[in-house]
Design a protein around this motif. Structure first.
Motif, PDB file in Angstrom:
ATOM      1  N   ALA A  59      43.545  14.821  74.477  1.00 42.03           N
ATOM      2  CA  ALA A  59      43.822  14.136  73.220  1.00 42.03           C
ATOM      3  C   ALA A  59      43.387  12.675  73.261  1.00 42.03           C
ATOM      4  N   ALA A  60      43.724  11.987  74.363  1.00 42.37           N
ATOM      5  CA  ALA A  60      43.451  10.554  74.455  1.00 42.37           C
ATOM      6  C   ALA A  60      41.960  10.259  74.603  1.00 42.37           C
ATOM      7  N   TYR A  61      41.302  11.017  75.467  1.00 41.78           N
ATOM      8  CA  TYR A  61      39.876  10.776  75.707  1.00 41.78           C
ATOM      9  C   TYR A  61      38.992  11.583  74.756  1.00 41.78           C
ATOM     10  N   GLY A  62      39.143  12.906  74.786  1.00 36.23           N
ATOM     11  CA  GLY A  62      38.233  13.759  74.039  1.00 36.23           C
ATOM     12  C   GLY A  62      38.344  13.617  72.534  1.00 36.23           C
ATOM     13  N   LEU A  63      39.572  13.418  72.017  1.00 39.32           N
ATOM     14  CA  LEU A  63      39.782  13.320  70.573  1.00 39.32           C
ATOM     15  C   LEU A  63      39.823  11.873  70.094  1.00 39.32           C
ATOM     16  N   ALA A  64      40.690  11.059  70.687  1.00 41.14           N
ATOM     17  CA  ALA A  64      40.905   9.702  70.176  1.00 41.14           C
ATOM     18  C   ALA A  64      39.796   8.731  70.549  1.00 41.14           C
ATOM     19  N   ARG A  65      39.095   8.998  71.656  1.00 43.76           N
ATOM     20  CA  ARG A  65      38.111   8.023  72.130  1.00 43.76           C
ATOM     21  C   ARG A  65      36.676   8.517  71.979  1.00 43.76           C
ATOM     22  N   PHE A  66      36.323   9.623  72.635  1.00 40.90           N
ATOM     23  CA  PHE A  66      34.930  10.033  72.676  1.00 40.90           C
ATOM     24  C   PHE A  66      34.468  10.770  71.423  1.00 40.90           C
ATOM     25  N   SER A  67      35.383  11.179  70.536  1.00 42.10           N
ATOM     26  CA  SER A  67      34.937  11.769  69.269  1.00 42.10           C
ATOM     27  C   SER A  67      34.269  10.721  68.381  1.00 42.10           C
ATOM     28  N   TRP A  68      34.471   9.450  68.699  1.00 40.74           N
ATOM     29  CA  TRP A  68      33.830   8.366  67.954  1.00 40.74           C
ATOM     30  C   TRP A  68      32.312   8.527  67.983  1.00 40.74           C
ATOM     31  N   GLY A  69      31.743   8.759  69.174  1.00 40.14           N
ATOM     32  CA  GLY A  69      30.299   8.914  69.270  1.00 40.14           C
ATOM     33  C   GLY A  69      29.801  10.136  68.527  1.00 40.14           C
ATOM     34  N   LEU A  70      30.541  11.226  68.595  1.00 41.26           N
ATOM     35  CA  LEU A  70      30.146  12.458  67.917  1.00 41.26           C
ATOM     36  C   LEU A  70      30.162  12.303  66.399  1.00 41.26           C
ATOM     37  N   GLN A  71      31.179  11.643  65.880  1.00 37.67           N
ATOM     38  CA  GLN A  71      31.332  11.494  64.434  1.00 37.67           C
ATOM     39  C   GLN A  71      30.480  10.361  63.866  1.00 37.67           C
ATOM     40  N   LEU A  72      29.916   9.548  64.744  1.00 38.53           N
ATOM     41  CA  LEU A  72      29.237   8.327  64.307  1.00 38.53           C
ATOM     42  C   LEU A  72      28.115   8.575  63.293  1.00 38.53           C
ATOM     43  N   PRO A  73      27.212   9.558  63.499  1.00 34.55           N
ATOM     44  CA  PRO A  73      26.159   9.761  62.488  1.00 34.55           C
ATOM     45  C   PRO A  73      26.723  10.017  61.089  1.00 34.55           C
ATOM     46  N   ALA A  74      27.804  10.802  60.994  1.00 36.11           N
ATOM     47  CA  ALA A  74      28.406  11.069  59.686  1.00 36.11           C
ATOM     48  C   ALA A  74      29.095   9.831  59.132  1.00 36.11           C
ATOM     49  N   VAL A  75      29.754   9.061  59.999  1.00 33.33           N
ATOM     50  CA  VAL A  75      30.428   7.843  59.554  1.00 33.33           C
ATOM     51  C   VAL A  75      29.424   6.844  58.989  1.00 33.33           C
ATOM     52  N   ILE A  76      28.282   6.702  59.684  1.00 34.82           N
ATOM     53  CA  ILE A  76      27.285   5.714  59.265  1.00 34.82           C
ATOM     54  C   ILE A  76      26.702   6.054  57.899  1.00 34.82           C
ATOM     55  N   ARG A  77      26.656   7.327  57.566  1.00 35.66           N
ATOM     56  CA  ARG A  77      26.162   7.707  56.239  1.00 35.66           C
ATOM     57  C   ARG A  77      27.078   7.170  55.131  1.00 35.66           C
ATOM     58  N   ASP A  78      28.369   7.075  55.409  1.00 37.00           N
ATOM     59  CA  ASP A  78      29.325   6.581  54.411  1.00 37.00           C
ATOM     60  C   ASP A  78      29.614   5.092  54.560  1.00 37.00           C
ATOM     61  N   ILE A  79      29.565   4.602  55.807  1.00 36.03           N
ATOM     62  CA  ILE A  79      29.824   3.187  56.085  1.00 36.03           C
ATOM     63  C   ILE A  79      28.647   2.662  56.913  1.00 36.03           C
ATOM     64  N   PRO A  80      27.564   2.210  56.281  1.00 30.03           N
ATOM     65  CA  PRO A  80      26.358   1.802  57.015  1.00 30.03           C
ATOM     66  C   PRO A  80      26.636   0.687  58.021  1.00 30.03           C
ATOM     67  N   MET A  81      26.072   0.839  59.241  1.00 32.96           N
ATOM     68  CA  MET A  81      26.236  -0.156  60.296  1.00 32.96           C
ATOM     69  C   MET A  81      24.977  -0.170  61.160  1.00 32.96           C
ATOM     70  N   SER A  82      24.639  -1.341  61.707  1.00 36.75           N
ATOM     71  CA  SER A  82      23.523  -1.458  62.636  1.00 36.75           C
ATOM     72  C   SER A  82      23.952  -0.998  64.031  1.00 36.75           C
ATOM     73  N   SER A  83      22.969  -0.756  64.906  1.00 39.19           N
ATOM     74  CA  SER A  83      23.287  -0.370  66.282  1.00 39.19           C
ATOM     75  C   SER A  83      24.057  -1.468  67.000  1.00 39.19           C
ATOM     76  N   THR A  84      23.725  -2.721  66.684  1.00 42.82           N
ATOM     77  CA  THR A  84      24.437  -3.847  67.311  1.00 42.82           C
ATOM     78  C   THR A  84      25.906  -3.841  66.911  1.00 42.82           C
ATOM     79  N   LEU A  85      26.203  -3.585  65.634  1.00 39.49           N
ATOM     80  CA  LEU A  85      27.599  -3.537  65.189  1.00 39.49           C
ATOM     81  C   LEU A  85      28.319  -2.340  65.801  1.00 39.49           C
ATOM     82  N   VAL A  86      27.638  -1.210  65.859  1.00 43.12           N
ATOM     83  CA  VAL A  86      28.232  -0.029  66.502  1.00 43.12           C
ATOM     84  C   VAL A  86      28.564  -0.334  67.956  1.00 43.12           C
TER      85      VAL A  86
END
Length: 378
Positions: free
Chosen positions: A18-45
């Motif tokens: 839960a702490a690592y796989g869901l709360a922490r590392f799911s950030w990288g997995l969800q990032l492409p979908a998040v960026i489509r709704d909330i645009p961000m540069s690689s530097t900001l990411v």
């Protein structure tokens, strides 16, 4: 029903998931979908990811002190609570500041969870069984990554709903920890001098140095892996999710860490995992020519990272002697500091020199880690 060290291992595995796989590392997995709704540069990411790793590092220090003063139960419960809060915050985020708050909570959750696990194992498990139980618990990261990948496959693009689902799932291991984790301090007088004394031991220096370098290198994959699969290998969203699933499945083989250490020793195990990391980065760099190589990248890196973190865990716990939570906390703190710096650096390199050159620079750091020992020869 499971009892004794088996239930402790299952509870620890689940809370780590839960702490690592869901709360922490799911950030990288969800990032492409998040960026489509909330645009961000690689530097900001990279900056957001660095903040998560910074929170992880601070929390790991606090967890070591809290574990020593209160016992493993309280920091374990707090790890679950922060995972739930962080995931719910990410689900409701409307801009970068809310995303920042969510990833910080996720970092705090993962920072809090490991030291009390080490102390619980040290307190309740026979010495001969401790390396095996510790590495089973540590492999929970892979289990969490599998759950997150399956959720994204079943609910493509619905990143808000997925994180809300994860928040609900995280309640279960939090309640399990309430039963499995022992409460109460060990009975010894505890002060800040104890973990400081543990960290200052010469035996702990090798795993700390390797953890720092390995943390820098690992940030390239955990923070930017899905983005590189998309940009280099031109993988669609579904394939990227499947690649993350492969990463998690391969990471579950980290349960073999104890057996690998028993067969070849800590230093050989660490060097083998650094070689696999280099191979994964090399394959990723050429995945623009041969996109199918990305599947090998996911498998190699998932196994290499989880196993390497288990190797460093065992080395840190053994080197710290009477203060296993302090040893583990110190190793994971240096890992987090490396990941914090690595996230910011790799994000800037992606914007500046591109993914191939960035991977080459980070591969050179893995070579440096490869030639260093992870434990002192006895």
């Amino acid at each position: 029903m499971l009892s004794g060290h088996k239930f402790l291992a299952l509870s620890g595995f689940s809370l780590i998931a839960a702490a690592y796989g869901l709360a922490r590392f799911s950030w990288g997995l969800q990032l492409p979908a998040v960026i489509r709704d909330i645009p961000m540069s690689s530097t900001l990411v990279g900056a957001l990811s660095a903040a998560s790793f910074a929170a992880y590092g601070v929390a790991s220090v606090i967890a070591s002190l809290c574990t020593a003063r209160t016992g493993p139960r309280l920091p374990s419960l707090l790890a679950g609570v922060f995972a739930i809060i962080g995931l719910a915050t990410l689900a409701k985020a409307s801009g970068p500041l809310w995303l920042l708050a969510g990833v910080i909570c996720g970092g705090v959750s993962s920072g809090l969870v490991s030291p009390p696990m080490a102390e619980a194992v040290n307190r309740d498990v026979a010495p001969a069984q401790r390396p095996g139980v510790n590495t089973v618990i540590n492999a929970g990261t892979g289990g969490g990554i599998i759950v997150s990948s399956l959720a994204v496959l079943l609910m493509p693009g619905q990143w808000r709903e997925i994180w809300l689902l994860f928040a609900a799932i995280a309640v279960v291991p939090t309640l399990m920890a309430m039963r499995a984790m022992p409460a109460g301090a060990s009975g010894e007088r505890v002060s800040l001098r104890h973990p400081v004394a543990a960290v200052r031991q010469p035996a702990l220096r090798p795993p700390l140095i390797v953890a720092l370098l390995s943390g820098v290198v690992s940030a390239a994959y955990w923070s930017f892996g899905p983005l590189m699969f998309a940009s280099l290998a031109d993988k669609p969203a579904r394939d990227i999710t499947l690649l993350w699933l492969v990463t998690g499945a391969a990471g579950c083989f980290g349960v073999l860490t104890g057996a690998i250490i028993g067969r070849v020793g800590i230093n050989s195990a660490h060097r083998l995992m650094q070689i696999l990391t280099l191979l994964a980065f090399g394959l990723l760099a050429f995945s623009d020519v041969l996109p199918w190589l990305s599947w090998g990248v996911a498998a190699l890196y998932g196994f290499a990272y989880i196993t390497l973190s288990g190797v460093l865990l065992v080395s840190g716990v053994e080197a710290a002697g009477k203060f296993p939570a302090a040893g583990l906390g110190a190793v994971f703190l240096l890992l987090a500091i490396g990941q914090m710096a690595g996230s910011a650096l790799f994000g800037a390199l992606l914007d500046g020199v591109g993914p191939k050159m960035a991977l080459g620079i980070f591969g050179a750091l893995a070579v440096v880690a490869l030639v260093l020992p992870a434990t002192r020869a006895k």
